[in-house]
Design a protein around this motif. Structure first.
Motif, short mmCIF file in Angstrom:
data_model
loop_
_atom_site.label_atom_id
_atom_site.label_comp_id
_atom_site.label_asym_id
_atom_site.label_seq_id
_atom_site.Cartn_x
_atom_site.Cartn_y
_atom_site.Cartn_z
N ASP A 98 0.81 -1.20 0.00
CA ASP A 98 0.00 0.00 0.00
C ASP A 98 0.85 1.26 0.00
O ASP A 98 0.44 2.31 -0.49
CB ASP A 98 -0.93 -0.01 1.21
N ASP A 99 2.05 1.16 0.57
CA ASP A 99 2.92 2.33 0.61
C ASP A 99 3.93 2.34 -0.54
O ASP A 99 4.83 3.18 -0.56
CB ASP A 99 3.67 2.36 1.95
N ALA A 100 3.79 1.41 -1.50
CA ALA A 100 4.71 1.37 -2.64
C ALA A 100 4.47 2.59 -3.53
O ALA A 100 3.33 3.05 -3.67
CB ALA A 100 4.52 0.09 -3.44
N PRO A 101 5.51 3.14 -4.11
CA PRO A 101 5.34 4.32 -4.98
C PRO A 101 4.51 3.97 -6.21
O PRO A 101 4.65 2.91 -6.80
CB PRO A 101 6.78 4.69 -5.36
N ILE A 102 3.61 4.89 -6.58
CA ILE A 102 2.71 4.67 -7.71
C ILE A 102 3.37 5.16 -8.98
O ILE A 102 3.86 6.29 -9.05
CB ILE A 102 1.37 5.38 -7.48
N GLN A 103 3.38 4.32 -9.98
CA GLN A 103 3.94 4.68 -11.27
C GLN A 103 2.90 5.33 -12.18
O GLN A 103 3.21 6.26 -12.94
CB GLN A 103 4.52 3.44 -11.95
N PHE A 104 1.66 4.84 -12.08
CA PHE A 104 0.62 5.27 -13.01
C PHE A 104 -0.73 4.95 -12.39
O PHE A 104 -0.89 3.92 -11.73
CB PHE A 104 0.80 4.53 -14.34
N GLY A 197 -10.90 7.08 -26.68
CA GLY A 197 -10.73 8.53 -26.68
C GLY A 197 -9.52 8.94 -25.86
O GLY A 197 -8.76 8.08 -25.35
N PRO A 198 -9.30 10.23 -25.71
CA PRO A 198 -8.12 10.73 -24.98
C PRO A 198 -8.11 10.27 -23.53
O PRO A 198 -9.16 10.03 -22.92
CB PRO A 198 -8.28 12.25 -25.07
N ALA A 199 -6.90 10.14 -22.98
CA ALA A 199 -6.74 9.73 -21.59
C ALA A 199 -6.96 10.94 -20.69
O ALA A 199 -6.02 11.67 -20.36
CB ALA A 199 -5.36 9.11 -21.38
N LYS A 200 -8.19 11.18 -20.30
CA LYS A 200 -8.51 12.38 -19.51
C LYS A 200 -8.22 12.21 -18.02
O LYS A 200 -8.02 13.20 -17.32
CB LYS A 200 -9.98 12.73 -19.70
N ALA A 201 -8.21 10.99 -17.53
CA ALA A 201 -8.06 10.78 -16.09
C ALA A 201 -6.85 9.91 -15.77
O ALA A 201 -6.83 9.22 -14.77
CB ALA A 201 -9.31 10.14 -15.52
N ALA A 202 -5.82 9.94 -16.64
CA ALA A 202 -4.60 9.15 -16.43
C ALA A 202 -3.49 10.06 -15.92
O ALA A 202 -3.25 11.14 -16.48
CB ALA A 202 -4.18 8.47 -17.72
N PHE A 203 -2.79 9.62 -14.85
CA PHE A 203 -1.77 10.43 -14.22
C PHE A 203 -0.56 9.57 -13.90
O PHE A 203 -0.67 8.35 -13.71
CB PHE A 203 -2.31 11.06 -12.92
N ASP A 204 0.59 10.21 -13.80
CA ASP A 204 1.79 9.50 -13.36
C ASP A 204 1.90 9.58 -11.84
O ASP A 204 1.00 10.12 -11.16
CB ASP A 204 3.04 10.07 -14.04
N GLY A 205 3.00 9.05 -11.30
CA GLY A 205 3.13 8.98 -9.85
C GLY A 205 3.15 10.33 -9.17
O GLY A 205 2.77 10.45 -8.00
N SER A 206 3.57 11.36 -9.88
CA SER A 206 3.64 12.70 -9.29
C SER A 206 2.32 13.45 -9.41
O SER A 206 2.22 14.60 -8.94
CB SER A 206 4.75 13.51 -9.96
#
Length: 466
Positions: A98-104, A197-206
């Motif tokens: 759960d505390d692992a860094p999120i990549q995507f 369609g476009p990736a409107k709700a996709a984010f990286d770890g930051s």
């Protein structure tokens, strides 16, 4: 040996003491081994530290609530493994990361399996997990390590006005064919939808939005991220060189369809014939037949408009299993328009066709018979066509009635058995016969009367004609 025993008794290495505090006999054996081979002391210390780390991880895992409170989400489901023992689904260990860094991550993803709800899809960095997080409670609901995923599929969702894609994640021992070994839990498959369609709700770890710069759609971006992290497979998409349906998409006529509609019992679903195997989706239980699990394929109930596809599957391709552990899966009511495409797919991949096997011949229908008239010729409009099951049943009933009528002989019962009793049917038959005889007698009498009364006149008419 005595010197080694004395030294082992005097030894006190903190790492070993901590690791084997609850196993005195094992700790003594470790110290004895160090006394005999002192050069291996660093090795035993490293093993002890590793054991302590594993124990700490186990304690942390068991201290987490496996079943969250009702306000935080649904109760964790139970699974029956092969020996019949109920066991928790292997979703709880995801909380360790759960505390692992999120990549995507992608927000508001609609999941269909194992839960039907909207969650946040996450891919962790390092020892990657694919997991789903509750958007309200922020708790991880379920997930699977990337190295336990055996098949990842990206498929267009059939019969939708707007184009969508379902990602099907099939972990090890979750294909519906190969059960997990005794004592091992299996991660559940995952099915979630990504709109086209476009990736409107996709984010990286930051937290920075991704995908728009490269112009990638949400589906393409997720495939790219998964392929970067998967270790045993890659994302598979339908290919018209493998199979394409003879019918186009129901709501998007200009697009090709890569599925066929079928029924598994009373449950409706879709069959996808892919480069790695055959999938039946998108409802529980999801079934994936990889080529190494398919023993044979056959067709049954071949009618004019539909047919059934039977897949005989063997767990893990039969490795380590006894003969006879195969399971047969029947998919019914497949449209005849797709028969040629399915048959070509089966032949292309060398899947054994067992349609004419001895055990299956009783299920085959005489598809070339057709309805015949009394003279044995095909009926009008029925030549070369198969009978449906309803027509066959109706024809058998009519044949049975015809046989009963042919076997019935009203004159066989002459009433000479001396029983002294007669049925109503016999009396009615006698009355009918009496009426027939009287009618015949009456008609003869009338002819004689006419001839008697008009005989002289008819003779005169005859003379005049001459």
């Amino acid at each position: 040996m005595a010197f080694a025993a004395i030294n082992s008794a005097a030894m006190h290495i903190p790492a070993i003491e901590e690791a084997f505090a609850t196993a005195p006999s094992l700790k003594k054996r470790v110290y004895d081994a160090i006394g005999s081979t002192p050069q291996h002391t660093p090795l035993f210390e490293d093993l002890a530290r590793h054991t302590s780390a594993l124990l700490a991880r186990t304690v942390k895992t068991t201290s987490l609530p496996l079943v969250p409170p009702p306000s935080e989400g649904p109760v964790v489901k139970k699974r029956k493994i092969q020996n019949g023992v109920a066991e928790e689904l292997a979703q709880a260990p995801v909380n360790v990361k759960d505390d692992a860094p999120i990549q995507f991550y992608v927000q508001d993803v609609s999941f269909a399996i194992p839960q039907r709800k909207k969650l946040t899809l996450e891919v962790t960095a390092g020892y990657s997990y694919l997991r789903a997080r509750n958007q309200t409670t922020k708790e991880v609901e379920f997930g699977v390590p990337m190295n336990r995923i055996r098949h990842a599929l990206c498929l267009p969702v059939p019969e939708k006005t707007q184009k969508q894609f379902n990602f099907c994640i099939v972990p090890e021992f979750a294909d519906g064919v190969t059960p997990p070994p005794e004592g091992m839990t299996a991660f559940e498959p995952m099915v979630f939808m990504i709109p086209d369609g476009p990736a409107k709700a996709a984010f990286d770890g930051s937290g920075q939005q991704v995908g728009n710069e490269a112009g990638d759609s949400g589906e393409a971006l997720l495939r790219k991220i998964l392929n970067q992290n998967l270790t045993t497979t890659s994302v598979v998409r339908p290919d018209e060189r493998q199979f394409v349906s003879a019918m186009s998409e129901a709501h998007r006529k200009n697009e090709k369809a890569y599925h066929v509609k079928a029924f598994r019992g009373s449950k409706e679903g879709y069959l996808f014939l892919l480069s790695t195997g055959i999938l039946f989706a998108f409802k529980k239980p999801l079934l994936f037949f990889s080529f190494d699990t398919i023993d044979s394929v056959s067709y049954t109930s071949v009618l004019q408009r539909t047919f059934n596809l039977n897949i005989l599957a063997r767990p893990n391709g039969g490795s380590g299993g006894a003969e006879g552990e195969t399971q047969e899966f029947e998919f019914s009511m497949i449209d005849q328009a797709d028969f040629d495409g399915i048959d070509a797919y089966i032949k292309r991949h060398g899947l054994q066709d067992a349609s004419l096997a001895e055990a299956r011949r009783a299920k085959k229908y005489n598809v070339n018979g057709g309805n015949k008239g009394e003279d044995g010729a095909p009926g009008a409009g029925d030549a070369g066509e198969e009978e449906s099951e309803l027509q066959k049943a109706q024809q058998e009933l009519e044949d049975l009635e015809d046989e009963d009528e042919e076997d019935y002989d009203p004159g066989s019962d002459d009433g000479s058995d001396g029983s002294g009793s007669s049925s109503e049917e016999d009396s009615e038959d006698d009355d009918d016969e009496g009426v027939d005889e009287d009618d015949e007698a009456g008609s003869d009498g009338e002819e004689d009367l006419v001839k008697h009364e008009l005989g002289s006149e008819t003779e005169d008419v005859g003379h005049e004609k001459q």
